[in-house]
Design a protein around this motif. Sequence first.
Motif, mmCIF file in Angstrom:
data_model
loop_
_atom_site.group_PDB
_atom_site.id
_atom_site.type_symbol
_atom_site.label_atom_id
_atom_site.label_comp_id
_atom_site.label_asym_id
_atom_site.label_seq_id
_atom_site.Cartn_x
_atom_site.Cartn_y
_atom_site.Cartn_z
ATOM 1 N N VAL A 1 2.244 18.210 -13.897
ATOM 2 C CA VAL A 1 3.316 19.399 -14.074
ATOM 3 C C VAL A 1 4.040 19.419 -15.075
ATOM 4 O O VAL A 1 4.253 20.371 -15.683
ATOM 5 C CB VAL A 1 4.262 19.280 -12.586
ATOM 6 N N SER A 2 4.454 18.187 -15.789
ATOM 7 C CA SER A 2 5.426 18.088 -16.712
ATOM 8 C C SER A 2 4.531 18.355 -17.939
ATOM 9 O O SER A 2 5.247 19.171 -18.960
ATOM 10 C CB SER A 2 5.985 16.639 -16.838
ATOM 11 N N ALA A 3 3.562 18.013 -18.122
ATOM 12 C CA ALA A 3 2.572 18.273 -19.249
ATOM 13 C C ALA A 3 2.328 19.940 -19.531
ATOM 14 O O ALA A 3 2.481 20.490 -20.544
ATOM 15 C CB ALA A 3 1.450 17.609 -19.298
ATOM 16 N N LEU A 4 1.958 20.559 -18.215
ATOM 17 C CA LEU A 4 1.780 21.810 -18.273
ATOM 18 C C LEU A 4 2.827 22.578 -18.558
ATOM 19 O O LEU A 4 3.093 23.784 -19.230
ATOM 20 C CB LEU A 4 1.140 22.125 -16.971
ATOM 21 N N ALA A 5 4.402 22.315 -18.067
ATOM 22 C CA ALA A 5 5.613 22.664 -18.385
ATOM 23 C C ALA A 5 5.809 22.672 -19.746
ATOM 24 O O ALA A 5 6.284 23.757 -20.343
ATOM 25 C CB ALA A 5 6.473 22.250 -17.526
ATOM 26 N N ALA A 6 5.823 21.795 -20.183
ATOM 27 C CA ALA A 6 5.927 21.470 -21.768
ATOM 28 C C ALA A 6 5.210 22.244 -22.542
ATOM 29 O O ALA A 6 5.411 22.925 -23.508
ATOM 30 C CB ALA A 6 6.178 19.790 -22.199
ATOM 31 N N TRP B 1 0.650 -1.178 -0.069
ATOM 32 C CA TRP B 1 -0.051 -0.051 0.100
ATOM 33 C C TRP B 1 0.890 1.205 0.068
ATOM 34 O O TRP B 1 0.575 2.134 -0.742
ATOM 35 C CB TRP B 1 -1.140 -0.112 1.146
ATOM 36 N N ASN B 2 1.850 1.177 0.904
ATOM 37 C CA ASN B 2 2.832 2.443 0.750
ATOM 38 C C ASN B 2 3.574 2.768 -0.609
ATOM 39 O O ASN B 2 3.706 3.909 -0.962
ATOM 40 C CB ASN B 2 4.022 2.300 1.702
ATOM 41 N N SER B 3 3.939 1.683 -1.282
ATOM 42 C CA SER B 3 4.512 1.693 -2.466
ATOM 43 C C SER B 3 3.316 2.380 -3.674
ATOM 44 O O SER B 3 3.688 3.037 -4.515
ATOM 45 C CB SER B 3 5.135 0.453 -3.099
ATOM 46 N N LEU B 4 2.330 1.646 -3.395
ATOM 47 C CA LEU B 4 1.233 1.898 -4.647
ATOM 48 C C LEU B 4 0.601 3.518 -4.217
ATOM 49 O O LEU B 4 0.522 4.038 -5.244
ATOM 50 C CB LEU B 4 -0.153 1.202 -4.039
ATOM 51 N N LYS B 5 0.740 3.799 -3.089
ATOM 52 C CA LYS B 5 0.377 5.258 -2.822
ATOM 53 C C LYS B 5 1.190 6.248 -3.286
ATOM 54 O O LYS B 5 0.898 7.273 -3.833
ATOM 55 C CB LYS B 5 0.108 5.276 -1.052
ATOM 56 N N ILE B 6 2.533 5.913 -3.080
ATOM 57 C CA ILE B 6 3.494 6.827 -3.578
ATOM 58 C C ILE B 6 3.864 6.814 -4.968
ATOM 59 O O ILE B 6 3.835 7.875 -5.869
ATOM 60 C CB ILE B 6 5.093 6.531 -2.993
ATOM 61 N N ALA B 7 3.390 5.641 -5.766
ATOM 62 C CA ALA B 7 3.612 5.659 -7.115
ATOM 63 C C ALA B 7 2.527 6.415 -7.695
ATOM 64 O O ALA B 7 2.659 6.926 -8.927
ATOM 65 C CB ALA B 7 3.763 4.141 -7.684
ATOM 66 N N VAL B 8 1.278 6.259 -7.186
ATOM 67 C CA VAL B 8 0.224 6.866 -7.738
ATOM 68 C C VAL B 8 0.248 8.429 -7.678
ATOM 69 O O VAL B 8 -0.145 8.933 -8.587
ATOM 70 C CB VAL B 8 -1.234 6.266 -7.291
ATOM 71 N N LEU B 9 0.810 8.783 -6.645
ATOM 72 C CA LEU B 9 0.697 10.111 -6.198
ATOM 73 C C LEU B 9 1.809 10.910 -7.226
ATOM 74 O O LEU B 9 1.678 12.027 -7.971
ATOM 75 C CB LEU B 9 0.980 10.542 -4.984
ATOM 76 N N VAL B 10 3.089 10.197 -7.502
ATOM 77 C CA VAL B 10 3.930 10.465 -8.180
ATOM 78 C C VAL B 10 3.560 10.649 -9.821
ATOM 79 O O VAL B 10 3.972 11.663 -10.304
ATOM 80 C CB VAL B 10 5.261 9.732 -7.975
ATOM 81 N N THR B 11 2.988 9.781 -10.145
ATOM 82 C CA THR B 11 2.425 9.324 -11.592
ATOM 83 C C THR B 11 1.587 10.600 -11.853
ATOM 84 O O THR B 11 1.873 11.293 -12.843
ATOM 85 C CB THR B 11 2.003 8.333 -11.719
ATOM 86 N N VAL B 12 0.484 10.797 -10.985
ATOM 87 C CA VAL B 12 -0.501 11.843 -11.373
ATOM 88 C C VAL B 12 0.072 13.288 -11.418
ATOM 89 O O VAL B 12 -0.158 13.945 -12.081
ATOM 90 C CB VAL B 12 -1.538 11.384 -10.630
ATOM 91 N N LEU B 13 0.956 13.592 -10.291
ATOM 92 C CA LEU B 13 1.297 14.944 -10.212
ATOM 93 C C LEU B 13 2.311 15.044 -11.249
ATOM 94 O O LEU B 13 2.556 16.346 -11.631
ATOM 95 C CB LEU B 13 1.719 15.164 -8.704
ATOM 96 N N SER B 14 3.427 14.284 -11.486
ATOM 97 C CA SER B 14 4.300 14.485 -12.330
ATOM 98 C C SER B 14 3.981 14.535 -13.803
ATOM 99 O O SER B 14 4.343 15.550 -14.472
ATOM 100 C CB SER B 14 5.423 13.286 -12.248
ATOM 101 N N ILE B 15 2.736 13.894 -14.158
ATOM 102 C CA ILE B 15 2.406 14.242 -15.337
ATOM 103 C C ILE B 15 1.625 15.479 -15.625
ATOM 104 O O ILE B 15 1.967 16.193 -16.702
ATOM 105 C CB ILE B 15 1.456 12.909 -15.716
ATOM 106 N N SER C 1 9.697 16.301 -13.257
ATOM 107 C CA SER C 1 10.824 15.197 -14.112
ATOM 108 C C SER C 1 11.006 15.776 -15.273
ATOM 109 O O SER C 1 10.023 16.261 -16.134
ATOM 110 C CB SER C 1 9.911 14.150 -14.348
ATOM 111 N N VAL C 2 12.257 16.223 -15.322
ATOM 112 C CA VAL C 2 12.741 16.733 -16.763
ATOM 113 C C VAL C 2 12.607 15.946 -17.827
ATOM 114 O O VAL C 2 12.266 16.454 -18.936
ATOM 115 C CB VAL C 2 14.339 17.308 -16.443
ATOM 116 N N PHE C 3 12.754 14.707 -17.768
ATOM 117 C CA PHE C 3 12.711 13.765 -18.752
ATOM 118 C C PHE C 3 11.259 14.087 -19.361
ATOM 119 O O PHE C 3 11.232 13.946 -20.560
ATOM 120 C CB PHE C 3 12.964 12.455 -18.498
ATOM 121 N N LEU C 4 10.044 13.940 -18.520
ATOM 122 C CA LEU C 4 8.788 13.989 -18.941
ATOM 123 C C LEU C 4 8.599 15.230 -19.568
ATOM 124 O O LEU C 4 7.730 15.344 -20.605
ATOM 125 C CB LEU C 4 7.924 13.547 -17.696
ATOM 126 N N ILE C 5 9.143 16.358 -19.029
ATOM 127 C CA ILE C 5 8.986 17.708 -19.716
ATOM 128 C C ILE C 5 9.645 17.660 -21.054
ATOM 129 O O ILE C 5 8.825 17.999 -22.116
ATOM 130 C CB ILE C 5 9.538 18.656 -18.877
#
Length: 272
Positions: free
Chosen positions: A84-89, A68-82, A145-149
């Motif tokens: 932020v990165s999409a808006l920045a790009a 659950w800890n891994s899933l919670k972190i992975a989902v939050l990182v995925t949603v937020l990074s996408i 994530s600079v790579f995602l940007i």
Amino acid sequence: MTSKVSSFFKYLFIIICSFISVFPFIWMIIGSTNSSSQIIAGKMSFGDQFMNNWHHTFAQTAVVQDFWNSLKIAVLVTVLSIIVSALAAYGFQIYRSRGKNWIYSIFIASMMIPFSVLMIPLYRMMTNFGLVNNAWAVVLPSILSVFLIFFFHQSLETFPIDTIESARIDGANELKIFWSVVLPQLRSTFAAAAIYSFMGAWNNYMWPLIVLQSDDQKTLPLLISGLSATTNFSIDYGIIMVLIIISTIPIFVIFLFLQKYFVQGMTGANKG
């Protein structure tokens, strides 16, 4: 005749490479059905210890909590990074500014900085914010994530600007344009970015090892790596095999449903 021989060796090479790639997964499945001593002895046939290993995994480890800890972190990182990165790009590609190319170049150049250089400053920052031993200490540094940007920027290079200009003339604001016009056209890119981001967050080891210090906050990779300490220094490889299988399930499921979009997104991003 020459073409047939050439095709034979091509397919033979592909088969060998495929087997080398799949073999660790096959060995993991077989190992989960054998006892620890049989795994150490190198037994390469299915055994009858899978249910025992499964029972011991849930009885001797906090696999549910760490999953659950891994899933919670992975989902939050995925949603937020996408997001932020999409808006920045989007901003880098669509808006015209005299210094945006310099800023974008600095972002790209920052990809060459190894994470080991940033660990101490990041740890001091998380300490000052009181976030050590908290999931947000892992999530926040991973949002940008600079790579995602770069990935989204490459896809947006081929996006028709006239479509955005038409939406502006119709009175749509920038968020409305991004949500209703840009996002539907880049679904494959978002899917590819989601897989990449989720895999990185799910398998992240070094940074969670530093900032997550209590057992109730640890992630699944930390559980697997530290299993020898929880078994009185006697490593049970059967349990480890079961844990690795459990850890591969989310990535397998996500890739299974998004693989078509993943290929399309990677191809589309490379066209720019």
